[in-house]
Enzyme design. Structure first.
Site, PDB file in Angstrom:
ATOM      1  N   TRP A 182       3.257  -7.019  -9.834  1.00 25.30           N
ATOM      2  CA  TRP A 182       2.899  -8.135 -10.204  1.00 25.30           C
ATOM      3  C   TRP A 182       2.687  -9.113  -8.933  1.00 25.30           C
ATOM      4  CZ3 TRP A 182       6.572 -10.871  -8.194  1.00 25.30           C
ATOM      5  CH2 TRP A 182       8.113 -10.545  -7.523  1.00 25.30           C
TER       6      TRP A 182
ATOM      7  N   LYS B 178      -3.522   1.146 -13.678  1.00 25.62           N
ATOM      8  CA  LYS B 178      -2.325   0.303 -15.064  1.00 25.62           C
ATOM      9  C   LYS B 178      -2.083  -1.245 -14.258  1.00 25.62           C
ATOM     10  CE  LYS B 178       1.801  -0.888 -16.420  1.00 25.62           C
ATOM     11  NZ  LYS B 178       1.498  -2.190 -15.878  1.00 25.62           N
TER      12      LYS B 178
ATOM     13  N   GLY C  72       6.176  -0.468  -5.679  1.00 23.46           N
ATOM     14  CA  GLY C  72       6.343  -0.984  -6.509  1.00 23.46           C
ATOM     15  C   GLY C  72       8.100  -1.112  -6.009  1.00 23.46           C
TER      16      GLY C  72
ATOM     17  N   GLU D  17       4.012   2.938  -2.448  1.00 24.61           N
ATOM     18  CA  GLU D  17       4.933   2.097  -1.357  1.00 24.61           C
ATOM     19  C   GLU D  17       5.853   1.006  -2.338  1.00 24.61           C
ATOM     20  OE1 GLU D  17       3.746   1.251   1.758  1.00 24.61           O
ATOM     21  OE2 GLU D  17       1.671   2.075   1.182  1.00 24.61           O
TER      22      GLU D  17
ATOM     23  N   CYS E  13       7.861  -7.233   0.011  1.00 18.83           N
ATOM     24  CA  CYS E  13       8.637  -6.057   0.023  1.00 18.83           C
ATOM     25  C   CYS E  13       8.175  -5.904   1.481  1.00 18.83           C
ATOM     26  CB  CYS E  13       7.899  -4.707  -0.463  1.00 18.83           C
ATOM     27  SG  CYS E  13       6.116  -4.513  -0.580  1.00 18.83           S
TER      28      CYS E  13
HETATM   29  C1  SIN Z   1       4.387  -5.577  -0.956  1.00 22.71           C
HETATM   30  O1  SIN Z   1       5.299  -6.272  -1.519  1.00 22.71           O
HETATM   31  O2  SIN Z   1       3.991  -5.156  -2.052  1.00 22.71           O
HETATM   32  C2  SIN Z   1       3.017  -6.314  -0.208  1.00 22.71           C
HETATM   33  C3  SIN Z   1       3.404  -6.983   0.945  1.00 22.71           C
HETATM   34  C4  SIN Z   1       1.880  -6.989   1.664  1.00 22.71           C
HETATM   35  O3  SIN Z   1       0.971  -6.158   1.690  1.00 22.71           O
HETATM   36  O4  SIN Z   1       1.967  -7.507   2.469  1.00 22.71           O
END
Ligand code: SIN
Length: 486
Positions: free
Chosen positions: A159, A183, A236, A258, A292
């Site tokens: 999200w 999904k 996620g 990821e 992330c």
């Molecule tokens: C992520 O937080 O899953 C991706 C962040 C990004 O592409 O910079």
């Protein structure tokens, strides 16, 4: 549909997209999509499960032979059209994103450009899926390495980037000649469905792109257990990534994962202060800290510590927290109550262990708006440094030596992104090589772009997205031996 007004209302879909058809769940169940800033109901989408996912996989399987046989240049042309349509519709796509995800409108537009950049990049890379020729051991032989599409792919997307995490998976799959079943997060399906609408307008054939909406369990279960799915890509948490890996083990699917990070950002005494503060702001407060790759542990050397804290404080004071649809807002709401609760839990823990709250407050759990927060006196014993906070909290840890900083930075099971700031070339090489992360930013707080490989090591995942490497994730290498040529 309540309060969601778009220039092109056809971009708002309340049905899923399977085999080129817009459809409801078999049992007509739905899920409500709400605005995290206001709690308003925005739309409802089908709550699909195993049966619909299986049908989407079958549609993808049926579309595969024709799709893979198309010349790469034709696949690239469709991707280029899709890219152009995204940019033509950027205003509507951004409104949909801000309403369902919460990020400020300007940032949502930035994400549409970021998402579109993967489509453009992989349209270009589609034409460069070069194989190899290998010098043969005898005169009568030739050896080639062919690159061929993996087959039907599944993607489960988060999200926090409702557009870019789809295009970063979908564009290389399509470029390589793979059909895909996606999904999207049940919290942000509208951005995904708008992308499907634009893909349909761009002319992708039925079955090549399918979007299934619903809760994760049934859809994820089918994507991981159906042998027709040859590859799964997921962004996620590490917990869910590990579960999907176990579920995919039965038929040895290829995986790109990821997963979580716990990014250190190190400011050395010899850093350029302004660069370090600017990099910290970019890394920490993008998407209200819900990425992330956000700096999660800010390590600052003693000699620059007080000046850095003071400058960072004055930059944080310029942020405006509120509903992302309003002008000048730079920090939107967090996605849901659990996210707010986690920030509150981390702050409570840090303060109880002696950290100081310089700016911000413990969030009111009735409100999704969390004020940008600065903590000092943070230690590696606190939750705020042990887990990803996923909120606008900047925790500062003081350190004395380079060895100590590198040791603390690497003392995590995660290895996604790390950042450091120094003006010393020798230190730059030493620390850059010593940090155990998939992406390292020197004198920058940003590592996300279509041209560079994105991904982690250790429990942060497998594989790389974007860049030249991102296409290889969707290609198999076949050694083709030709004999009897003498
Ligand atoms: C992520 O937080 O899953 C991706 C962040 C990004 O592409 O910079």
């Amino acid at each position: 549909m309540a309060g969601l007004s778009l220039i092109d209302s056809a971009l708002l879909h309340e049905q899923a997209f399977i085999n080129g058809q817009w459809c409801d769940a078999d049992d007509e169940r739905t899920l409500v999509v709400t605005d995290p800033a206001t709690g308003e109901r925005l739309a409802s989408v089908p709550s699909m499960g195993v049966g619909e996912t299986r049908r989407a996989i079958e549609a993808a399987e049926a579309a595969w032979p024709e799709w893979r046989a198309r010349p790469a240049a034709e696949r690239a042309t469709l991707l280029e059209r899709w890219h152009a349509l995204m940019l033509e519709n950027i205003d509507d796509l951004a409104v949909l994103m801000t309403r369902e995800q919460g990020k400020p409108l300007a940032e949502a537009k930035g994400e549409i450009r970021y998402g579109a950049s993967f489509v453009k990049w992989f349209a270009e890379e589609a034409r460069r899926a070069y194989g190899e020729t290998v010098p043969a051991p005898s005169k009568d032989r030739r050896i080639l390495v062919l690159k061929q599409p993996v087959g039907v792919c599944g993607a489960i997307t988060p999200w926090n980037f409702p557009n870019a995490m789809i295009t970063r998976k979908c564009a290389p799959a399509l470029a390589a000649g793979c059909p895909i079943v996606i999904k999207p997060s049940e919290l942000t399906p509208l951005s995904a469905l708008a992308l499907a609408e634009l893909a349909e307008r761009a002319g992708f054939p039925p079955g090549v792109i399918n979007i299934i909406t619903g809760l994760p369990e049934g859809i994820g279960g089918e994507l991981t257990s159906n042998p027709a799915v040859r590859k799964l890509s997921f962004t996620g948490s590490t917990r869910v990534g590990s579960l999907l890996m176990r579920q995919s083990a039965g038929d040895i699917k290829r995986l790109s994962l990821e997963l979580g990070g716990n990014a250190p950002l190190i400011v050395f005494d010899d850093a350029d202060l302004e660069l370090a503060v600017a990099g910290t702001m970019v890394s920490k407060f993008r998407n209200a800290g819900q990425t992330c790759v956000c700096a999660n542990r800010i390590l600052v050397q003693s000699g620059i510590h007080d000046r850095f804290v003071e400058r960072l404080m004055s930059e944080i004071e310029t942020l405006r927290c509120g509903n992302g649809m309003e002008d000048d807002i730079t920090v939107g709401p967090l996605i849901n109550d659990q996210a707010v609760h986690k920030v509150a839990r981390h702050l409570d823990d840090a303060l109880s262990q002696g950290a100081s709250l310089i700016i911000g407050q413990i969030p009111n759990e009735q409100d999704r708006l969390v004020l940008p927060t600065l903590l000092t006196g943070v230690t590696d014993k606190m939750l705020v440094t042990q887990e990803e906070t996923f909120g606008p909290v900047a925790p500062i840890m003081r350190f004395e030596t380079e060895e100590e900083a590198v040791r603390i930075a690497n003392a995590t099971p995660f290895g996604l992104a790390a950042y450091f700031f120094t003006e010393s070339m020798r230190r730059a090489w030493r620390v850059g090589e010593a940090l155990e992360f998939g992406m390292v930013g020197l004198n920058t707080g940003s590592v996300s772009m279509e041209v560079a490989p994105f991904g982690g090591i250790k429990q942060s995942g497998l594989g790389r997205e974007g860049a030249r490497q991102g296409l290889d994730e969707y290609l198999e290498e076949k050694a083709f031996h030709i004999g009897g040529l003498e």
